[in-house]
Motif scaffolding. Structure first.
Motif, PDB file in Angstrom:
ATOM      1  N   UNK A 120      22.974  37.424  91.438  1.00 26.44           N
ATOM      2  CA  UNK A 120      23.481  36.296  92.207  1.00 26.44           C
ATOM      3  C   UNK A 120      24.841  35.938  91.630  1.00 26.44           C
ATOM      4  N   UNK A 121      25.888  36.190  92.384  1.00 26.00           N
ATOM      5  CA  UNK A 121      27.245  36.032  91.862  1.00 26.00           C
ATOM      6  C   UNK A 121      27.987  34.847  92.454  1.00 26.00           C
ATOM      7  N   UNK A 122      27.249  33.917  93.042  1.00 26.44           N
ATOM      8  CA  UNK A 122      27.882  32.722  93.572  1.00 26.44           C
ATOM      9  C   UNK A 122      26.846  31.791  94.153  1.00 26.44           C
ATOM     10  N   UNK A 123      27.221  30.537  94.327  1.00 30.53           N
ATOM     11  CA  UNK A 123      26.281  29.519  94.785  1.00 30.53           C
ATOM     12  C   UNK A 123      26.244  29.382  96.291  1.00 30.53           C
ATOM     13  N   UNK A 124      27.052  30.160  96.989  1.00 33.21           N
ATOM     14  CA  UNK A 124      27.127  30.058  98.448  1.00 33.21           C
ATOM     15  C   UNK A 124      27.258  31.457  99.039  1.00 33.21           C
ATOM     16  N   UNK A 125      26.962  31.603 100.335  1.00 29.81           N
ATOM     17  CA  UNK A 125      27.121  32.920 100.964  1.00 29.81           C
ATOM     18  C   UNK A 125      28.537  33.467 100.835  1.00 29.81           C
ATOM     19  N   UNK A 126      29.541  32.607 101.022  1.00 31.38           N
ATOM     20  CA  UNK A 126      30.915  33.095 100.967  1.00 31.38           C
ATOM     21  C   UNK A 126      31.241  33.661  99.591  1.00 31.38           C
ATOM     22  N   UNK A 127      30.832  32.956  98.535  1.00 33.78           N
ATOM     23  CA  UNK A 127      31.155  33.410  97.184  1.00 33.78           C
ATOM     24  C   UNK A 127      30.366  34.661  96.815  1.00 33.78           C
ATOM     25  N   UNK A 128      29.065  34.636  97.064  1.00 31.53           N
ATOM     26  CA  UNK A 128      28.227  35.769  96.670  1.00 31.53           C
ATOM     27  C   UNK A 128      28.526  37.010  97.507  1.00 31.53           C
ATOM     28  N   UNK A 129      28.544  36.854  98.814  1.00 32.50           N
ATOM     29  CA  UNK A 129      28.769  38.012  99.691  1.00 32.50           C
ATOM     30  C   UNK A 129      30.151  38.608  99.479  1.00 32.50           C
ATOM     31  N   UNK A 161      30.332  37.297  85.282  1.00 29.71           N
ATOM     32  CA  UNK A 161      31.281  36.295  84.808  1.00 29.71           C
ATOM     33  C   UNK A 161      32.656  36.943  84.766  1.00 29.71           C
ATOM     34  N   UNK A 162      33.524  36.479  85.650  1.00 25.29           N
ATOM     35  CA  UNK A 162      34.903  36.944  85.724  1.00 25.29           C
ATOM     36  C   UNK A 162      35.751  35.761  86.156  1.00 25.29           C
ATOM     37  N   UNK A 163      37.036  35.985  86.269  1.00 24.15           N
ATOM     38  CA  UNK A 163      37.913  34.896  86.713  1.00 24.15           C
ATOM     39  C   UNK A 163      37.528  34.419  88.113  1.00 24.15           C
ATOM     40  N   UNK A 164      36.970  35.336  88.924  1.00 21.83           N
ATOM     41  CA  UNK A 164      36.603  34.979  90.289  1.00 21.83           C
ATOM     42  C   UNK A 164      35.335  34.133  90.351  1.00 21.83           C
ATOM     43  N   UNK A 165      34.409  34.324  89.413  1.00 23.75           N
ATOM     44  CA  UNK A 165      33.112  33.648  89.488  1.00 23.75           C
ATOM     45  C   UNK A 165      32.957  32.479  88.524  1.00 23.75           C
ATOM     46  N   UNK A 166      33.765  32.423  87.475  1.00 21.71           N
ATOM     47  CA  UNK A 166      33.579  31.406  86.438  1.00 21.71           C
ATOM     48  C   UNK A 166      33.632  29.968  86.972  1.00 21.71           C
ATOM     49  N   UNK A 167      34.553  29.632  87.888  1.00 20.12           N
ATOM     50  CA  UNK A 167      34.589  28.243  88.363  1.00 20.12           C
ATOM     51  C   UNK A 167      33.315  27.799  89.075  1.00 20.12           C
ATOM     52  N   UNK A 169      30.119  28.734  88.130  1.00 22.40           N
ATOM     53  CA  UNK A 169      28.927  28.963  87.320  1.00 22.40           C
ATOM     54  C   UNK A 169      27.983  27.764  87.308  1.00 22.40           C
ATOM     55  N   UNK A 170      28.510  26.558  87.239  1.00 19.98           N
ATOM     56  CA  UNK A 170      27.631  25.384  87.174  1.00 19.98           C
ATOM     57  C   UNK A 170      26.797  25.258  88.450  1.00 19.98           C
ATOM     58  N   UNK A 171      27.416  25.459  89.590  1.00 18.12           N
ATOM     59  CA  UNK A 171      26.666  25.396  90.843  1.00 18.12           C
ATOM     60  C   UNK A 171      25.716  26.589  90.974  1.00 18.12           C
ATOM     61  N   UNK A 172      26.116  27.738  90.462  1.00 19.52           N
ATOM     62  CA  UNK A 172      25.229  28.901  90.492  1.00 19.52           C
ATOM     63  C   UNK A 172      23.984  28.641  89.657  1.00 19.52           C
ATOM     64  N   UNK A 173      24.152  27.983  88.507  1.00 18.50           N
ATOM     65  CA  UNK A 173      22.996  27.651  87.660  1.00 18.50           C
ATOM     66  C   UNK A 173      21.992  26.786  88.415  1.00 18.50           C
ATOM     67  N   UNK A 174      22.471  25.905  89.264  1.00 17.42           N
ATOM     68  CA  UNK A 174      21.566  25.059  90.045  1.00 17.42           C
ATOM     69  C   UNK A 174      20.747  25.895  91.015  1.00 17.42           C
ATOM     70  N   UNK A 175      21.371  26.909  91.612  1.00 17.13           N
ATOM     71  CA  UNK A 175      20.638  27.799  92.513  1.00 17.13           C
ATOM     72  C   UNK A 175      19.602  28.604  91.730  1.00 17.13           C
ATOM     73  N   UNK A 176      19.986  29.093  90.553  1.00 18.60           N
ATOM     74  CA  UNK A 176      19.061  29.853  89.707  1.00 18.60           C
ATOM     75  C   UNK A 176      17.821  29.013  89.395  1.00 18.60           C
ATOM     76  N   UNK A 177      18.029  27.742  89.095  1.00 17.21           N
ATOM     77  CA  UNK A 177      16.901  26.850  88.804  1.00 17.21           C
ATOM     78  C   UNK A 177      16.008  26.679  90.030  1.00 17.21           C
ATOM     79  N   UNK A 178      16.616  26.500  91.192  1.00 19.63           N
ATOM     80  CA  UNK A 178      15.828  26.313  92.414  1.00 19.63           C
ATOM     81  C   UNK A 178      15.017  27.558  92.764  1.00 19.63           C
ATOM     82  N   UNK A 179      15.510  28.727  92.393  1.00 23.06           N
ATOM     83  CA  UNK A 179      14.813  29.972  92.697  1.00 23.06           C
ATOM     84  C   UNK A 179      13.574  30.170  91.828  1.00 23.06           C
ATOM     85  N   UNK A 180      13.472  29.426  90.740  1.00 19.51           N
ATOM     86  CA  UNK A 180      12.327  29.580  89.855  1.00 19.51           C
ATOM     87  C   UNK A 180      12.450  30.729  88.882  1.00 19.51           C
ATOM     88  N   UNK A 181      13.683  31.142  88.596  1.00 25.12           N
ATOM     89  CA  UNK A 181      13.906  32.245  87.658  1.00 25.12           C
ATOM     90  C   UNK A 181      13.492  31.835  86.251  1.00 25.12           C
TER      91      UNK A 181
END
Length: 348
Positions: A120-129, A161-167, A169-181
């Motif tokens: 999972x490389x982003x918190x939204x479809x636009x970022x991840x896709x 984690x790269x320059x494109x994804x680092x900003x 990360x905090x929102x991505x962590x919230x998605x990771x938590x919701x997924x039950x990982x």
């Protein structure tokens, strides 16, 4: 702090069963293609290697079937079952595609799988896709995660984690938590394969990110680990974050070639998937012998011989830097890791 010895056997074997994959990720190490190659190891060859690994311990290595997409192998479930019956821990790093059906997950569960991972490389479809290269992949990831967790299989989420994804990360962590990982693994970009087109963090940016992770990790409902950023261990020691238990400490010292071995789809053996230095092939020699005796592996298990800052650093035994990044950026797998900002004061 006790460090486990990895002279006799690897702790983790990352096994690229196939390079076939239906995604087109911008950071793909394997530069995967849609179709399987003709030189992949056969089922019988895979079983022979699994038998070798099962006798490598104790403890026996944990095998991670990866790719490409291991679900592209019709014998995946059979190989998981065979390895599990040998007493090996077996995980599968699946690509988030429609192939992760309820039936496929149930079959892997029944075969004795230990865990599965998704990226999972982003918190939204636009970022991840945008990273994954296929529209709709974000939705497939959420669906696959729900199926894995519902089946009672521990889920690891891997995030670039790269320059494109680092900003994000905090929102991505919230998605990771919701997924039950149960685990979040942060993969710090190594410029290999398609990943050469992305921009890594600077050493200072990396240090800031690692300290942010260490500070937040205790509040998240999952364990956090890093891939190709072993200096996170130094940060944990310096901040004493996440060291109340022994789980984190048990991973200290593991790095490319020291506790880690990579087997490519055609049987080539390397110190890791991100350090594409071929030192043997399981068709020509035993996997365990290659790990124990290949000169490159022996060198990678001798951190006092590393060059530059890594060779004199007081944390070299627990960290040692990313050997893959050193190789990718300098051509010398013994060089210092350019992503680390730490300046050792004296020889230790």
């Amino acid at each position: 702090m006790r460090l486990d010895s990895f002279e006799h056997a690897p702790s983790r074997v990352y096994w690229e069963l196939t390079r076939a994959c239906d995604l087109a990720c911008r950071h793909c190490r394997a530069e995967a293609a849609p179709d399987r190659a003709s030189d992949e190891l056969t089922t019988e060859e895979c079983e022979r290697v699994l038998r070798q690994l099962a006798t490598a311990g104790p403890p026996s290595p944990h095998v991670v079937f990866t790719g490409g997409d291991p679900l592209k192998r019709p014998d995946l479930v059979a190989l998981v079952k065979y390895g599990a019956e040998l007493g090996l821990g077996i995980s599968v790093a699946a690509s988030a595609t429609p192939a992760v059906t309820r039936d496929a997950v149930a079959a892997l569960k029944g075969a004795g799988i230990s865990a599965m991972s998704l990226s999972l490389d982003g918190s939204s479809p636009a970022r991840h896709d945008g990273i994954r290269g296929v529209l709709g992949c974000f939705g497939w990831t959420l669906i696959a995660a729900q199926r894995i967790v519902s089946a009672g299989i521990p889920l690891q989420i891997n995030t670039l984690v790269s320059a494109e994804t680092e900003p994000d990360l905090e929102d991505t962590a919230k998605v990771v938590a919701r997924l039950g990982a149960s685990r979040w693994s942060l993969f710090f970009l190594v410029p290999v394969g398609r990943g050469r087109t992305l921009r890594p963090l600077s050493a200072r940016e990396c240090e800031t990110t690692l300290r942010w992770v260490a500070g937040r990790s205790g509040a998240w409902p999952f364990t956090v680990t890093t891939t190709e950023a072993p200096h996170y261990r130094r940060v944990l020691i310096e901040t004493r974050a996440g060291l109340s238990g022994s789980a984190t400490a048990r991973g200290f010292g593991i790095r490319d070639g020291n506790g880690i071995m990579f087997i490519a789809a055609n049987g080539d053996v390397s110190p890791s998937g991100f350090l594409p230095l071929v030192v043997g092939n399981v068709r020509e020699g035993k996997a365990t012998d290659i790990y124990r005796c290949a000169p490159a592996f022996l060198a990678l298990r001798t951190p006092q011989m590393f060059h530059g800052r890594c060779g004199i650093c007081g944390f070299r035994m627990v960290c040692g830097g990313s050997r893959a990044r050193a190789y990718a950026t300098t051509g010398d797998f013994m060089a210092e890791d350019p992503l680390c900002a730490y300046e050792p004061a004296t020889v230790s």
